[in-house]
Design a protein around this motif. Structure first.
Motif, PDB file in Angstrom:
ATOM      1  N   ARG A   1     -74.865   9.608 -36.933  1.00  0.00           N
ATOM      2  CA  ARG A   1     -74.331   8.759 -37.145  1.00  0.00           C
ATOM      3  C   ARG A   1     -75.309   7.862 -38.153  1.00  0.00           C
ATOM      4  O   ARG A   1     -76.075   7.545 -37.095  1.00  0.00           O
ATOM      5  N   THR A   2     -75.084   7.077 -39.217  1.00  0.00           N
ATOM      6  CA  THR A   2     -75.887   6.324 -39.342  1.00  0.00           C
ATOM      7  C   THR A   2     -74.995   5.061 -40.200  1.00  0.00           C
ATOM      8  O   THR A   2     -73.606   5.167 -40.164  1.00  0.00           O
ATOM      9  N   PRO A   3     -75.454   4.277 -40.757  1.00  0.00           N
ATOM     10  CA  PRO A   3     -74.992   2.696 -41.347  1.00  0.00           C
ATOM     11  C   PRO A   3     -73.733   3.893 -42.379  1.00  0.00           C
ATOM     12  O   PRO A   3     -72.804   3.146 -42.338  1.00  0.00           O
TER      13      PRO A   3
ATOM     14  N   GLU B   1     -71.333   5.156 -40.187  1.00  0.00           N
ATOM     15  CA  GLU B   1     -70.470   3.689 -38.956  1.00  0.00           C
ATOM     16  C   GLU B   1     -68.972   3.539 -38.743  1.00  0.00           C
ATOM     17  O   GLU B   1     -68.600   3.846 -37.590  1.00  0.00           O
ATOM     18  N   ARG B   2     -68.409   3.264 -40.282  1.00  0.00           N
ATOM     19  CA  ARG B   2     -66.887   2.706 -39.755  1.00  0.00           C
ATOM     20  C   ARG B   2     -66.397   4.246 -39.658  1.00  0.00           C
ATOM     21  O   ARG B   2     -65.257   3.869 -39.401  1.00  0.00           O
TER      22      ARG B   2
END
Length: 157
Positions: A110-112, A115-116
């Protein structure tokens, strides 16, 4: 042993696709593709009677298994929204299992960048928890039937 069929097969009058006799044409097939894993992922659903694309999503950064899971949930939700009851075919054992457990068991970090996609996964899991899934979801037998009709056709020989 792969099934070699003509399009359309002369023994099928319920589809324009080269489907084996044991595959229902009154159904949708779903599949995902990922360029790299993780990488750019997309998925789609195909109507087996007409060969038409019913839905498409992506590309987004993700994994093939996530795409396979989301494709099934997308098909289920769209069928419910439209009042349709058909069989769903998927070539992903993992995705079918995840849907039955109402949980996407991905290990994707889970990273930027993801995230979507994680927000979409959460929405899909919430939809599954809120709805009784009675639609038949059948494993597409690739070794017997060839590639699923929703396949993106990008596999390297």
């Amino acid at each position: 042993m792969n099934c070699k069929l003509t399009n359309p097969p002369d023994y099928r009058h319920d589809t324009v696709l080269p489907l084996p006799l044991e595959v229902k044409a009154d159904a949708w097939a779903v599949d995902a593709a990922c360029s790299g894993n993780p990488g750019q992922m997309e998925y789609q659903g195909i109507d087996l009677a007409t060969g038409a694309q019913v839905f498409h999503f992506g590309p987004v950064h993700g994994t093939n298994n996530i795409g396979e899971f989301l494709a099934i949930v997308h098909a289920l939700a769209l069928m419910e929204q439209r009042g349709i009851r058909k069989t769903i075919y998927s070539d992903s054992y993992n995705a079918i299992l995840w849907v039955s457990k109402k949980k996407c068991k991905t290990t994707l970090e889970r990273t930027p960048l993801t995230e979507r996609l994680y927000a979409i996964i959460a929405r899909a899991e919430a939809w599954l928890r809120a709805h009784a899934v009675t639609t038949p979801i059948i494993k597409w037998e690739t070794t017997k039937w060839g590639e699923i009709p929703a396949d993106f056709g990008r596999k390297k020989g």
